[in-house]
Design an enzyme around this catalytic site. Structure first.
Site, PDB file in Angstrom:
ATOM      1  N   SER A 210       0.827  -1.205   0.000  1.00  0.00           N
ATOM      2  CA  SER A 210       0.000   0.000   0.000  1.00  0.00           C
ATOM      3  C   SER A 210       0.865   1.260   0.000  1.00  0.00           C
ATOM      4  O   SER A 210       1.614   1.477  -0.943  1.00  0.00           O
ATOM      5  CB  SER A 210      -0.959  -0.063   1.185  1.00  0.00           C
ATOM      6  OG  SER A 210      -1.987   0.869   1.049  1.00  0.00           O
ATOM      7  N   ASP A 431      -9.350  -4.551  -5.440  1.00  0.00           N
ATOM      8  CA  ASP A 431      -8.754  -3.799  -4.330  1.00  0.00           C
ATOM      9  C   ASP A 431      -9.494  -2.477  -4.175  1.00  0.00           C
ATOM     10  O   ASP A 431      -9.467  -1.636  -5.071  1.00  0.00           O
ATOM     11  CB  ASP A 431      -7.268  -3.550  -4.621  1.00  0.00           C
ATOM     12  CG  ASP A 431      -6.517  -2.965  -3.436  1.00  0.00           C
ATOM     13  OD1 ASP A 431      -7.123  -2.195  -2.663  1.00  0.00           O
ATOM     14  OD2 ASP A 431      -5.322  -3.266  -3.293  1.00  0.00           O
ATOM     15  N   HIS A 459      -7.510  -5.704  -0.297  1.00  0.00           N
ATOM     16  CA  HIS A 459      -6.409  -4.746  -0.390  1.00  0.00           C
ATOM     17  C   HIS A 459      -5.091  -5.468  -0.185  1.00  0.00           C
ATOM     18  O   HIS A 459      -4.782  -5.916   0.924  1.00  0.00           O
ATOM     19  CB  HIS A 459      -6.604  -3.659   0.662  1.00  0.00           C
ATOM     20  CG  HIS A 459      -5.541  -2.592   0.637  1.00  0.00           C
ATOM     21  ND1 HIS A 459      -5.053  -2.057  -0.533  1.00  0.00           N
ATOM     22  CD2 HIS A 459      -4.870  -1.973   1.645  1.00  0.00           C
ATOM     23  CE1 HIS A 459      -4.131  -1.147  -0.252  1.00  0.00           C
ATOM     24  NE2 HIS A 459      -3.997  -1.088   1.063  1.00  0.00           N
TER      25      HIS A 459
END
Length: 491
Positions: A210, A431, A459
């Site tokens: 991320s 996602d 995610h």
């Protein structure tokens, strides 16, 4: 994880922060590399915590250390701050170190690695698994903002958000004014190269999730020759404006919410007999909390906290059941489960204190962006978000970066890793937080990116447990075997 950018009102997930357009592509100017020294002193960990703030016992081979780095990288001989480090020693024939950033921005790599190391056992057979609290996070001069953080997070739907965000920004300056000008991804990338050198590694081997993909991409841009085996999972596109980011993430979470409702009904959903009814039940619950928060002991489940509680389990399919159970209980008058989900998102501990997750997130995001959206611009974006995914909207809010005491800049927006080793970029079709299109864009910006497509939900892909994704990543990190062009892994 790359959290939706809340406007601080942190407890309400309006995606209207301080994103900005990217800078024009420039010729790569590599920063000078730090010399390899291998100078960290490691010792037993003494202050690890679990997500609920309780003391954690380190596992076998887990050690902690500290690395002094310049407060201001423009003055390398000046005042120093310490970066808190953690290492899980390799269990087999050691290849070197593998450094992790787990996202946020603002996540504690020290605490996360202490809990997640077993998920990387195969990689840990050949590498020392290393993580750290980036500058401005928790043990590394973490950004703290007094008691204002609780007011912000716990605010109800009728809160004066303009007043709250001004007070919050002022408290951050009062309590953490020294570190605020020096947080941000550019500084973290320079710290990362000092860490590489202190570990004694000629090149940095790195896994970023991320926000960690942004940090990795910035590092590769400025230290391309020092890039070893890099994996960026749940890729972030730093060139999006705050409005683009809000709309794209709202669309992603709307799709995840719809997928949750469909899956819920397929398994005898408590929330409704069909997906539309399940979605409506959650939306109606939240709407009611705007005017009548739900008592949970001596606390309240407010509208803003419930928004976070709904968003949190949408990050991964494995946690969808938590949303069903929590929402069903709240509809019946018991908000305990939803409040616990919100607390997990914000880093609230049982004693009422908070980790620096949300304050660090704000400080880093404001440092990484020059754009300062006005209340009018924020309201315009909120109306767009409301039409896409109302659960992420917040009327009357304003962006904290507009009141932030330190100017941001766009230096971390330029990505070009020309000259680096290949960088594996993973994007998930389902996602919600870092949508697939960001992975394709980051791959192109890097110039050296190799895209892997994951067709599943959630995610981040590696920690989903998908065998195909894990196999491709493990083969690259352990053996240097690159995924095939346009590699795709089914859900």
């Amino acid at each position: 994880m790359k959290k939706p950018i809340v406007t601080l009102l942190l407890g309400a997930a309006v995606l209207t922060a301080c994103g900005t357009t990217g800078q024009p592509a420039a010729k790569n100017t590599a920063a000078p590399a730090a010399k390899s020294t291998g100078t960290i002193t490691w010792s037993p960990c003494t202050d690890l915590t679990t997500p609920d703030g309780k003391p954690a016992t380190p596992g076998a081979g887990v050690e902690c250390g500290r690395l002094p780095v310049p407060l201001d990288h423009a003055q390398p001989g000046g005042e120093k701050i310490d970066l808190a480090l953690i290492r899980v020693k390799a269990t087999g024939d050691r290849l070197g170190s593998l450094v992790f950033n787990f996202g946020g921005p603002g996540a504690s790599g020290v605490d996360t690695m202490s809990l997640a190391a077993t998920a990387f056992a195969k990689l840990g057979s050949r590498y020392d698994l290393v993580s750290f609290d980036p500058r401005g996070v928790e043990r590394s001069s973490g950004v703290r903002c007094g008691g204002e953080i609780d007011k912000i997070i716990s605010a109800g739907g009728d809160a004066d958000t303009e007043k709250l965000t001004k007070e919050f920004a002022a408290a951050c300056e009062k309590d953490s004014g020294k570190i605020l000008p020096h947080v941000g991804t550019m500084n973290a990338a320079k710290d990362l190269d000092l860490l590489r050198a202190a570990l004694g590694d000629r090149q940095l081997n790195y896994v970023g999730f991320s926000y960690g993909t942004h940090l990795g991409a910035v590092y590769a841009t400025h230290f391309p020759k020092n890039v070893g085996r890099f994996v960026l999972d749940g890729a972030f596109d730093p060139t999006v404006t705050f409005e683009e980011r809000a709309v794209i993430q709202a669309t992603g979470f709307d799709q995840a919410f719809a997928a949750f409702a469909k899956d819920c009904v397929a398994q005898s959903c408590e929330l409704g007999a069909d997906p539309a009814a399940a979605e409506k039940a959650v939306e109606t619950l939240l709407e009611g909390l705007k005017t009548k928060p739900l008592k949970v002991g001596d606390r309240e489940l407010t509208y803003g906290l419930a928004q976070l509680a709904v968003i949190t389990p949408l990050y991964a399919k494995q946690t969808w059941s938590m949303l069903e159970q929590g929402a069903a209980a709240a509809i019946k008058g018991n908000g305990t489960a939803l409040l616990a989900l919100a607390d997990a998102y914000t880093g609230r501990r049982p004693d009422g204190t908070y980790s620096t997750m949300m304050t660090s997130l704000t400080a880093i995001n404001c440092a990484d962006n020059a754009e300062r959206p006005t209340a009018a611009e924020t309201a315009k974006v909120n109306e767009r978000v409301k039409k896409i995914f109302p659960i992420l909207s917040l009327d009357g809010s304003t962006g904290t970066c507009a009141h932030w005491p330190v100017k941001g800049d766009n230096a971390a927006k330029r990505i070009d890793a020309t000259g680096s080793a290949p960088i594996v970029v993973i994007g998930g079709k389902g996602d919600p937080a870092t949508p697939y299109q960001w992975a394709t864009k980051l791959t192109d910006q890097l110039k050296t990116g190799v895209l892997v497509t994951y067709e599943g939900e959630g995610h981040g892909a590696y920690l989903s447990g998908n065998g195909c994704v894990m196999g491709l990543v493990d083969a690259y990190v352990l053996e240097g075997k690159l995924p095939a062009p346009a590699a795709t892994c089914a859900a």
